[in-house]
Design a protein around this motif. Structure first.
Motif, PDB file in Angstrom:
ATOM      1  N   VAL A 233      -2.855 -36.793  14.231  1.00  0.00           N
ATOM      2  CA  VAL A 233      -1.667 -36.333  14.963  1.00  0.00           C
ATOM      3  C   VAL A 233      -0.597 -35.856  13.984  1.00  0.00           C
ATOM      4  O   VAL A 233       0.017 -34.799  14.166  1.00  0.00           O
ATOM      5  CB  VAL A 233      -1.119 -37.460  15.866  1.00  0.00           C
ATOM      6  CG1 VAL A 233       0.254 -37.088  16.413  1.00  0.00           C
ATOM      7  CG2 VAL A 233      -2.074 -37.718  17.023  1.00  0.00           C
ATOM      8  N   ASP A 234      -0.383 -36.657  12.911  1.00  0.00           N
ATOM      9  CA  ASP A 234       0.616 -36.267  11.917  1.00  0.00           C
ATOM     10  C   ASP A 234       0.263 -34.930  11.271  1.00  0.00           C
ATOM     11  O   ASP A 234       1.109 -34.041  11.127  1.00  0.00           O
ATOM     12  CB  ASP A 234       0.741 -37.351  10.836  1.00  0.00           C
ATOM     13  CG  ASP A 234       1.344 -38.636  11.375  1.00  0.00           C
ATOM     14  OD1 ASP A 234       1.977 -38.568  12.443  1.00  0.00           O
ATOM     15  OD2 ASP A 234       1.184 -39.697  10.742  1.00  0.00           O
ATOM     16  N   SER A 236      -1.776 -32.580  12.428  1.00  0.00           N
ATOM     17  CA  SER A 236      -1.709 -31.473  13.394  1.00  0.00           C
ATOM     18  C   SER A 236      -0.261 -31.079  13.667  1.00  0.00           C
ATOM     19  O   SER A 236       0.049 -29.889  13.813  1.00  0.00           O
ATOM     20  CB  SER A 236      -2.410 -31.868  14.702  1.00  0.00           C
ATOM     21  OG  SER A 236      -1.758 -32.964  15.318  1.00  0.00           O
ATOM     22  N   GLU A 237       0.638 -32.089  13.709  1.00  0.00           N
ATOM     23  CA  GLU A 237       2.048 -31.774  13.905  1.00  0.00           C
ATOM     24  C   GLU A 237       2.575 -30.928  12.752  1.00  0.00           C
ATOM     25  O   GLU A 237       3.332 -29.981  12.948  1.00  0.00           O
ATOM     26  CB  GLU A 237       2.866 -33.070  14.025  1.00  0.00           C
ATOM     27  CG  GLU A 237       2.713 -33.789  15.346  1.00  0.00           C
ATOM     28  CD  GLU A 237       3.260 -32.972  16.504  1.00  0.00           C
ATOM     29  OE1 GLU A 237       4.337 -32.368  16.360  1.00  0.00           O
ATOM     30  OE2 GLU A 237       2.598 -32.920  17.552  1.00  0.00           O
ATOM     31  N   LYS A 238       2.158 -31.301  11.524  1.00  0.00           N
ATOM     32  CA  LYS A 238       2.592 -30.520  10.366  1.00  0.00           C
ATOM     33  C   LYS A 238       2.064 -29.086  10.450  1.00  0.00           C
ATOM     34  O   LYS A 238       2.784 -28.118  10.166  1.00  0.00           O
ATOM     35  CB  LYS A 238       2.101 -31.180   9.080  1.00  0.00           C
ATOM     36  CG  LYS A 238       2.810 -32.478   8.729  1.00  0.00           C
ATOM     37  CD  LYS A 238       2.282 -33.048   7.435  1.00  0.00           C
ATOM     38  CE  LYS A 238       2.979 -34.355   7.081  1.00  0.00           C
ATOM     39  NZ  LYS A 238       2.438 -34.951   5.825  1.00  0.00           N
ATOM     40  N   THR A 241       3.848 -27.203  13.073  1.00  0.00           N
ATOM     41  CA  THR A 241       5.189 -26.903  12.567  1.00  0.00           C
ATOM     42  C   THR A 241       5.144 -25.711  11.616  1.00  0.00           C
ATOM     43  O   THR A 241       6.015 -24.820  11.658  1.00  0.00           O
ATOM     44  CB  THR A 241       5.771 -28.132  11.858  1.00  0.00           C
ATOM     45  OG1 THR A 241       5.836 -29.230  12.775  1.00  0.00           O
ATOM     46  CG2 THR A 241       7.167 -27.849  11.328  1.00  0.00           C
TER      47      THR A 241
END
Length: 511
Positions: A233-234, A236-238, A241
């Motif tokens: 999740v981290d 993919s969020e990066k 972004t």
């Protein structure tokens, strides 16, 4: 009956407030008796003085005098060895096994006798310890199921077991109905079954141990899955972004180019307008002169004036030839529309290829002890520019770092992941499980570390090895030191410009 009488006498001479034998007994006007101290303390807390038993009130407060006759009787009872009355919790309740010998209110059974088929309180059990004949009886924990040991047909204790019919029987059953059957004593059958029971218990305990180990492994799997999902999740969020930032940058570029082109085109058109306006004014003036000439009545004057008119000047620019449809902006929107359609197609068609990696938790494998064994867990490490200290310069591939006296101009110098005071850099990759990589350096040495992602980036608190969030190996001047939480441990080893790092950890870390 004597025992019951003693118990009644005790109740008769007991204070209903303290529930003990009367001490300095006094009698209140209604006839009930109490310890002098007990009734005085009771009345001291009341505004209306009344009897605790019958609730008769007295006004004024009665003067209490010691009942000498009652006191003498109590003292006489004490001398005769009056037994202490059992506490309420010693009496049998609805869920308890009661003594079969007690009369009146029965006490709780202390043991049950399988031969007598009866249960006894501690007092009535004494004959089983004192009589030689009764000492041979089998005593067990108090049981309400003693009658199940009695044969319903012959009213005798069942001491035998018929293996043929798989049931307990008495001696008369053996003679009447089970003659010729495979017969053993109940004790022998119990011994055999006990052996089987112990075997079953060992099997069950072994299975429990195996299942508990399975549960432990499954719990570890849950932790790894959760941790991996959090990391995914981290990451993919990066990535999203970054994609959003790229799209925003491209949007700003397109907007800036469009506005710039708009400014150029508007300036070109206004320049043409400025050149055309004097010509228009001149043409309007000539048109007015020609209109005036057309109104002249004198033919000779008209011809003379017309022939003397100057020729119409030729313009140096043709506005009509410069006029063209402005399709630049439409081309941009068409190109963007094509990019949008392609992106939508990629997301629609290729999205199904983005799947979660199956996470498997295997039983522990032996630790490697050779370089080839370590290389089975080899990971390629790249450095993250967003975490690098300002004077650490990374190579083009982000695989090497060097300290320079001047700062590197990174894309985002104020990034929250950047180390602000220490010459450190983390990897892009999060490491879990077993990982191996090698570090090579040029010069006097280097420090190699692994750390949790949560390590502080501000100040000296995030220095590798100086906290409980990181582990560091210093390789300097032909010596090695292992540092964790500011504790230094010397490590022996040959001098080398390369060191291998093997990590076996279930939590997410970064080198």
């Amino acid at each position: 009956m004597a025992q019951k009488g003693v118990q009644l006498d005790r109740e008769t001479f007991s204070c209903s407030i303290c529930l003990d034998l009367l001490k300095d007994p006094v009698t209140v006007p209604c006839g009930h008796s109490y310890c002098m101290e007990c009734i005085n303390c009771h009345w001291d807390g009341e505004e209306v003085h009344s009897c605790p038993q019958c609730r008769q009130s007295f006004t004024p407060r009665p003067a209490l005098l010691k009942n000498t006759m009652l006191a003498a009787l109590v003292e006489e009872l004490k001398k005769t060895g009056l037994p202490a009355a059992p506490a309420d919790h010693c009496y049998a309740g609805a869920e308890d096994v009661a003594c079969d010998v007690c009369t009146g209110r029965k006490l709780k059974a202390f043991m049950s006798c399988l031969q007598c088929v009866a249960s006894y309180c501690e007092t009535h059990l004494q004959p089983h310890f004192e009589s030689a004949a009764l000492q041979k009886h089998k005593l067990v924990e108090p049981s309400k199921k003693l009658q199940e040991n009695i044969c319903s047909r012959h009213d005798e204790v069942m001491k035998m077991f018929c293996r043929t019919d798989q049931q307990s029987i008495c001696s008369l059953c053996f003679v009447d109905e089970h003659k010729g059957h495979d017969m053993v004593s109940a004790a022998a059958e119990r011994t055999e079954r006990q052996r089987e029971l112990e075997g079953s218990r060992l099997n069950i305990q072994q299975r429990i141990q195996e299942r508990e180990e399975d549960v432990k492994l499954l719990q570890q799997e849950v932790e790894v899955i959760s941790r991996s999902a959090d990391e995914a999740v981290d990451e993919s969020e990066k990535m999203f972004t970054q994609l959003i930032r790229i799209m925003q940058e491209r949007r700003s570029d397109v907007k800036r180019q469009l506005r710039s082109q708009q400014k150029r085109e508007v300036s070109r058109v206004k320049e043409l307008q400025a050149k055309l306006e004097p010509e228009i004014n001149d043409l309007k003036r000539r048109d007015a002169e020609l209109e005036q000439l057309s109104l002249t009545q004198d033919h000779n004057q008209f011809l003379h004036s017309y022939s003397s008119l100057p020729a119409l000047s030729v313009t140096n620019h043709s506005p009509s030839s410069n006029t063209r449809p402005l399709r630049y902006f439409e081309d941009v929107t068409e190109d963007l529309s094509g990019v949008r359609d392609k992106l939508q197609k990629v997301l629609r068609v290729k999205w199904s290829n983005i799947s979660l990696t199956e996470v498997r938790v295997l039983r522990p494998q032996p630790e490697p002890d050779t370089r080839a064994g370590f290389f089975k867990y080899a990971r390629e490490i790249t450095l993250d520019p967003n975490t690098a200290y300002k004077q650490l310069h990374l190579s083009k591939e982000d695989r090497a770092a060097a300290f320079k006296s001047y700062p590197e101009l990174y894309y985002d110098m104020s990034h929250s992941d950047r180390f602000t005071e220490t010459r450190q850099v983390l990897s892009r990759e999060s490491l879990t499980g077993r990982c191996y990589w090698e570090v090579e350096w040029i010069g006097e040495g280097c420090s190699v570390a692994v750390a949790y992602k949560s390590i502080s980036r501000a100040g000296w608190s995030g220095r590798f090895g100086e906290n409980d969030q990181s582990w560091k190996l210093d390789c300097f001047y032909n010596e090695y030191k292992f540092v964790y939480n500011s504790v230094i441990t010397p490590v022996s080893g040959p001098r080398s410009s390369r060191v291998g790092v093997y990590l076996d950890h279930t939590s997410s870390m970064k080198p």
